[in-house]
Scaffold this motif. Structure first.
Motif, mmCIF file in Angstrom:
data_model
loop_
_atom_site.group_PDB
_atom_site.id
_atom_site.type_symbol
_atom_site.label_atom_id
_atom_site.label_comp_id
_atom_site.label_asym_id
_atom_site.label_seq_id
_atom_site.Cartn_x
_atom_site.Cartn_y
_atom_site.Cartn_z
ATOM 1 N N GLY A 296 12.060 -5.222 -4.764
ATOM 2 C CA GLY A 296 12.419 -3.863 -5.175
ATOM 3 C C GLY A 296 11.643 -2.841 -4.364
ATOM 4 N N THR B 297 3.840 -2.189 -18.749
ATOM 5 C CA THR B 297 4.606 -2.367 -17.521
ATOM 6 C C THR B 297 6.104 -2.344 -17.818
ATOM 7 N N TRP B 298 6.476 -2.945 -18.925
ATOM 8 C CA TRP B 298 7.884 -2.903 -19.339
ATOM 9 C C TRP B 298 8.308 -1.464 -19.628
ATOM 10 N N GLY C 108 8.888 0.627 -16.829
ATOM 11 C CA GLY C 108 10.026 0.196 -16.006
ATOM 12 C C GLY C 108 11.313 0.886 -16.430
ATOM 13 N N VAL C 109 11.411 1.205 -17.719
ATOM 14 C CA VAL C 109 12.676 1.759 -18.226
ATOM 15 C C VAL C 109 13.052 3.088 -17.543
ATOM 16 N N VAL D 203 16.515 5.300 -10.523
ATOM 17 C CA VAL D 203 17.251 4.616 -9.456
ATOM 18 C C VAL D 203 18.709 5.067 -9.469
ATOM 19 N N MET E 198 6.860 4.166 -9.933
ATOM 20 C CA MET E 198 6.675 2.774 -9.492
ATOM 21 C C MET E 198 5.188 2.441 -9.410
ATOM 22 N N ILE F 30 2.811 -0.431 -11.986
ATOM 23 C CA ILE F 30 2.004 -1.616 -11.666
ATOM 24 C C ILE F 30 0.513 -1.383 -11.901
ATOM 25 N N GLN G 73 -1.482 -4.135 -13.614
ATOM 26 C CA GLN G 73 -1.490 -5.466 -13.011
ATOM 27 C C GLN G 73 -2.626 -5.507 -12.005
ATOM 28 N N ALA H 114 -1.674 -6.374 -8.070
ATOM 29 C CA ALA H 114 -0.208 -6.335 -8.152
ATOM 30 C C ALA H 114 0.350 -6.567 -6.752
ATOM 31 N N ARG H 115 1.369 -7.388 -6.701
ATOM 32 C CA ARG H 115 1.985 -7.637 -5.407
ATOM 33 C C ARG H 115 3.076 -6.585 -5.215
HETATM 34 C C1 HEM Z 1 12.639 0.123 -9.017
HETATM 35 C C2 HEM Z 1 12.490 -0.714 -9.956
HETATM 36 C C3 HEM Z 1 11.285 -1.622 -10.169
HETATM 37 C C4 HEM Z 1 10.341 -2.046 -9.286
HETATM 38 C C5 HEM Z 1 10.243 -1.716 -7.820
HETATM 39 C C6 HEM Z 1 9.430 -2.895 -10.011
HETATM 40 C C7 HEM Z 1 8.346 -3.537 -9.469
HETATM 41 C C8 HEM Z 1 7.468 -4.343 -10.152
HETATM 42 C C9 HEM Z 1 6.314 -4.988 -9.582
HETATM 43 C C10 HEM Z 1 5.881 -4.874 -8.139
HETATM 44 C C11 HEM Z 1 5.704 -5.691 -10.574
HETATM 45 C C12 HEM Z 1 4.396 -6.447 -10.471
HETATM 46 C C13 HEM Z 1 4.588 -7.860 -10.113
HETATM 47 C C14 HEM Z 1 3.267 -8.555 -10.168
HETATM 48 O O1 HEM Z 1 2.442 -8.334 -9.286
HETATM 49 O O2 HEM Z 1 3.080 -9.310 -11.102
HETATM 50 C C15 HEM Z 1 6.477 -5.537 -11.747
HETATM 51 C C16 HEM Z 1 6.194 -6.136 -12.959
HETATM 52 C C17 HEM Z 1 6.950 -5.958 -14.111
HETATM 53 N N1 HEM Z 1 8.041 -5.130 -14.260
HETATM 54 FE FE1 HEM Z 1 8.918 -4.055 -12.812
HETATM 55 N N2 HEM Z 1 9.829 -2.956 -11.314
HETATM 56 C C18 HEM Z 1 10.964 -2.190 -11.447
HETATM 57 C C19 HEM Z 1 11.699 -1.998 -12.593
HETATM 58 C C20 HEM Z 1 11.427 -2.582 -13.813
HETATM 59 C C21 HEM Z 1 12.250 -2.441 -14.985
HETATM 60 C C22 HEM Z 1 13.535 -1.645 -15.049
HETATM 61 C C23 HEM Z 1 11.637 -3.171 -15.969
HETATM 62 C C24 HEM Z 1 12.068 -3.359 -17.391
HETATM 63 C C25 HEM Z 1 12.442 -2.430 -18.172
HETATM 64 C C26 HEM Z 1 10.442 -3.764 -15.414
HETATM 65 C C27 HEM Z 1 9.554 -4.562 -16.111
HETATM 66 C C28 HEM Z 1 8.478 -5.229 -15.567
HETATM 67 C C29 HEM Z 1 7.634 -6.154 -16.284
HETATM 68 C C30 HEM Z 1 7.763 -6.539 -17.752
HETATM 69 C C31 HEM Z 1 6.687 -6.629 -15.368
HETATM 70 C C32 HEM Z 1 5.629 -7.687 -15.595
HETATM 71 C C33 HEM Z 1 4.526 -7.255 -16.430
HETATM 72 C C34 HEM Z 1 3.528 -8.360 -16.621
HETATM 73 O O3 HEM Z 1 3.524 -9.350 -15.874
HETATM 74 O O4 HEM Z 1 2.747 -8.183 -17.538
HETATM 75 N N3 HEM Z 1 10.344 -3.388 -14.095
HETATM 76 N N4 HEM Z 1 7.555 -4.688 -11.474
#
Ligand code: HEM
Ligand code: SF4
Ligand code: SF4
Lengths: 167, 546
Positions: free
Chosen positions: B56, B134-135, B138-139, B145, B215, B219, B222, B225-226
């Motif tokens: 992403g 983090t969730w 994300g919403v 987007v 964004m 993260i 985390q 975070a990658r």
């Molecule tokens: C442009 C959209 C998004 C990008 C670029 C993005 C990117 C990321 C990245 C880079 C991570 C960290 C991965 C790691 O190092 O473990 C992550 C984790 C996460 N993202 Fe997203 N994300 C996006 C959208 C969303 C959306 C829409 C949701 C849900 C509603 C979401 C929920 C989560 C959750 C639950 C985690 C993991 C949390 C955890 O491991 O405790 N993300 N995301």
């Protein structure tokens, strides 16, 4: 898994992904409106008459008001709802009351409606009531219009230009 | 509404809970099944399904870079915009045209990976308890987007843009909060004015920048975070987008003409999938669906069945403030703070209960969590209340007490991986931890060099997809001597095996365990090192493992 087979697997995965992206970025086409139809789009914003006529205050009444509130006319803010009617080829296409906007009901009424109709020649009548009268209309405009397929035919209302505009 | 650790939520009927969990395990197995397929071609390190978040980010950057290029040539006037894009596509096809296609296709790919990422985090259950943040953040990214993509198509000012402009403004008007109808701006060619178009250009630049901020916030919790995919995956993905851009360049449709209604329109379904609904249901209903759906997503972390593990706690008498727990906590839940007691150390570890997931990875990092310690009570600097390191030592020793044969193995597994029960046998003892990385390397040392078992077998989540993010990675680095606390050199590595099987590869797991045992049988008997004094207190412990 041998390296070559791995790269082949990756290639397949990338190719499938590209296929999905490339296809759904434009396909399948969406039919928003039947290409043989034309669109009558009615849109205007117009304030109806006030619900009650304004009344000129008497000198005694004015004297009772604080000096900064002394306006000679007393007007109830609320306006009447507009009555709109569209007739197409002798049949009622649309008829509705458009309430005034605003919390106090003192704003303009707005209309935004779309009617896809078969292309071709039509007899169109638009009528509007914006006064306190009980029946009849204050404005009426009739015309025979020839609509090309996919034509966007606009009905606007501008009292300063004489009422309905068929564009 | 989180449930206490490992108990059943009292406020939902048990049957319902089983059903929810049942669907989730099926979905989880489906993801893992797909992972297994991808692992073969990509290897676990490059598996795109384990890099959806980083992909992403990668697609985001492609969109930004290509967008900047396009903007240099883009004419922001409503009557000139179309022409300037036609120039890029037709005359400057080799650069501007490719950039335009990359811009479009990377945006579409972003939608795909984002949706899969959302689904995956949900299915893998990584959004509840302390992980809500983090969730939750994300919403809004979903809305941002879509706002970016939709405003982008608007800027082309072709018939698709015309359709989008009219449908979007009608939808906005249905909210009834704007004094004047916005859709009236697009009534016909006579009434069209460029002012709304200019606003769109502004939105299309401002929203992506704002999205970057969100964004980044996304993260923040985390650790490590990658945000970049592995190079191999990045190269492959970019190559794919380039090939697609050359094979099927992004084109405009016929120029917008407000006097003519768009009827059959080529559609980008990734961004516009909900638009046809506007032709069948009232705009307000769609607002209710979109708003209600987002609200539901926002609240999901707190909806039952809730679960929350007991959080780690620090014992100051055993903490020397070395900071290894801080380094290893995947959720930034431990920090070093000035000492509050009169010990001779400058810092102490402090756990934030709000952030702690109870994974125990910090315990595995703490040099005082060593079973060699001969103090009567084994209390490490940091410990889990529901499975303390002392309890783990006792449980392990009692589990191996009755093992027989010359391939006696203790399996340390995690509660998110394969079924461990079926591994148990006359010469195999099984211990379940919240995460394998809870196991301090000294435990492996202890089990092997003290002759308690012939070998140690580690298993857990699928490779590249640790439930607690970094458990597998840290374990690997500790065993390889790349990360403190490391496994001492004296421990024979051939007596240790790892198998990251996930929940779908039970058979393979059993097979690997058998192979490992065969290997152990073939080894010459292990000579125990003479028993040295290894009892350590907090301060000495670090040295013990150096
Ligand atoms: C442009 C959209 C998004 C990008 C670029 C993005 C990117 C990321 C990245 C880079 C991570 C960290 C991965 C790691 O190092 O473990 C992550 C984790 C996460 N993202 Fe997203 N994300 C996006 C959208 C969303 C959306 C829409 C949701 C849900 C509603 C979401 C929920 C989560 C959750 C639950 C985690 C993991 C949390 C955890 O491991 O405790 N993300 N995301
Ligand atoms: S148990 Fe330890 S490593 Fe895991 S989240 Fe809590 S403080 Fe961090
Ligand atoms: S001694 Fe243990 S609890 Fe204290 S800072 Fe070091 S790793 Fe953390």
């Amino acid at each position: 898994m041998p390296k070559a087979l791995q790269y082949f697997g990756q290639f397949i995965a990338y190719a499938l992904f590209a296929l999905v992206v490339g296809y759904f970025a434009t396909q399948p086409a969406y039919t928003h409106m039947d290409p043989d139809k034309a669109l009558i789009k009615m849109s205007f914003s117009h304030a109806g008459e006030h619900l009650q006529e304004c009344r000129r205050l008497t000198q005694e009444e004015l004297n009772l008001l604080p000096p900064n509130m002394r306006r000679p006319m007393d007007c109830l803010r609320k306006r009447v709802a507009l009555l709109i009617e569209l007739e197409l080829d002798g049949a009622i296409l649309y008829r509705d009351e458009l309430p005034p906007s605003g919390l106090a009901g003192d704003g303009a009424s707005t209309a935004y409606r779309k009617f896809p109709v078969p292309a071709g020649s039509h007899h169109l009548v638009a009528r509007l009531r914006d006064s306190r009268r009980e029946d009849g209309f204050d404005y009426e405009q009739a015309a025979v219009v020839t609509l090309a397929p996919q034509q966007n035919f606009v009905i606007d209302f501008r009292p300063e230009l004489g009422g309905f505009l068929f564009l | 509404m989180a449930c206490p650790a490992s108990s059943v939520c009292p406020w939902i009927r048990p049957g319902v809970r089983v059903q929810v969990i049942g669907i989730r395990s099926v979905a989880k197995a489906a993801f893992e099944g797909a992972d297994n397929v991808f692992n073969r071609a990509f290897t676990p390190a490059w598996n795109p399904l384990c890099h959806l978040g980083t992909l992403g980010w990668f697609f985001y950057w492609i969109v930004i870079v290509s967008g900047i290029y396009l903007y240099i040539f883009f004419d922001t006037g409503i009557n000139q915009a179309y022409e300037s894009l036609e120039y890029l596509t037709n005359v400057q096809w080799y650069a501007g045209g490719v950039m335009r296609s990359l811009h479009r296709y990377a945006s579409d790919a972003l939608i795909i990976v984002m949706m899969l990422h959302l689904l995956r985090e949900f299915v893998m259950d990584r959004y509840r308890g302390s992980r809500w943040f983090t969730w939750f953040t994300g919403v809004p990214l979903l809305w941002l987007v879509f706002a970016c993509g939709i405003s982008g198509y608007w800027m082309v000012w072709d018939v698709l843009a015309q359709y989008i402009a009219i449908a979007s403004t009608e939808w906005l008007d249905s909210l009834g909060i704007f004094g004047q109808s916005i859709a009236r701006n697009f009534l016909n060619n006579d009434t069209l004015s460029g002012r709304f178009f200019t606003l769109m250009v502004f939105i299309h630049i401002a929203v992506p920048l704002f999205m970057l901020l969100v964004m980044w916030i996304h993260i923040q919790r985390q650790r490590n975070a990658r945000v970049n995919p592995p190079v191999g995956l990045a190269v492959g993905t970019l190559g794919m987008l380039l090939a697609l851009s050359l094979a099927r360049p992004a084109l405009s449709q016929a120029p917008a003409n407000l006097d003519k209604v768009p009827s059959v329109i080529d559609f980008d379904w990734f961004y516009l999938v909900a638009y046809p609904l506007l032709d069948t249901i009232p705009g307000q209903t769609l607002w209710a669906i979109a708003g209600g759906g987002s609200l539901l997503l926002l609240l999901l972390p707190w909806l039952p069945p809730g679960q929350r593990r007991a959080t780690a706690s620090v014992d100051l008498d055993n903490c020397n403030g070395c900071g290894r727990c801080v380094e290893d906590c995947p959720f930034s839940a431990v920090s070093l703070q000035p000492r509050t007691d009169d010990a001779a150390f400058s810092h102490e570890a402090v756990v934030s209960d709000n952030l702690c997931t109870g994974c125990g990875i910090c315990v595995g990092a703490c040099p005082t969590a060593t079973p060699f310690r001969r103090t009567s009570e084994l209390i490490p600097g940091i410990d889990l209340p529901d499975l303390g390191i002392q309890e783990l030592r006792e449980k392990t020793l009692s589990a191996i007490a009755n093992l027989s044969g010359n391939a006696r193995v203790v399996v340390f597994g995690c509660s998110h991986g394969a079924g461990l029960e079926q591994l148990q046998g006359a010469d195999v003892a099984v211990l379940k931890l919240p995460c394998v990385a809870m196991l301090p390397p000294s435990f492996i040392d202890f089990m092997i060099t003290r002759g308690h078992v012939n070998g140690v077998f580690l298993t857990g989540c699928a490779d590249g997809d640790c439930h607690y993010r970094l458990g597998i990675e840290w374990t690997g680095q500790r065993l390889a001597g790349e990360r403190d606390p490391y496994l001492r050199k004296r421990v024979p590595r051939e007596r240790i095996a790892e198998s990251w099987a996930g929940i779908t590869r039970n058979k393979r797991l059993q097979q690997e365990l058998r192979t490992f045992q065969d290997r152990l049988r073939a080894l010459p008997p292990f000579k125990r090192t003479p028993h040295r004094s290894t009892g350590v207190r907090a301060g000495e412990a670090a040295e013990h493992h150096a």
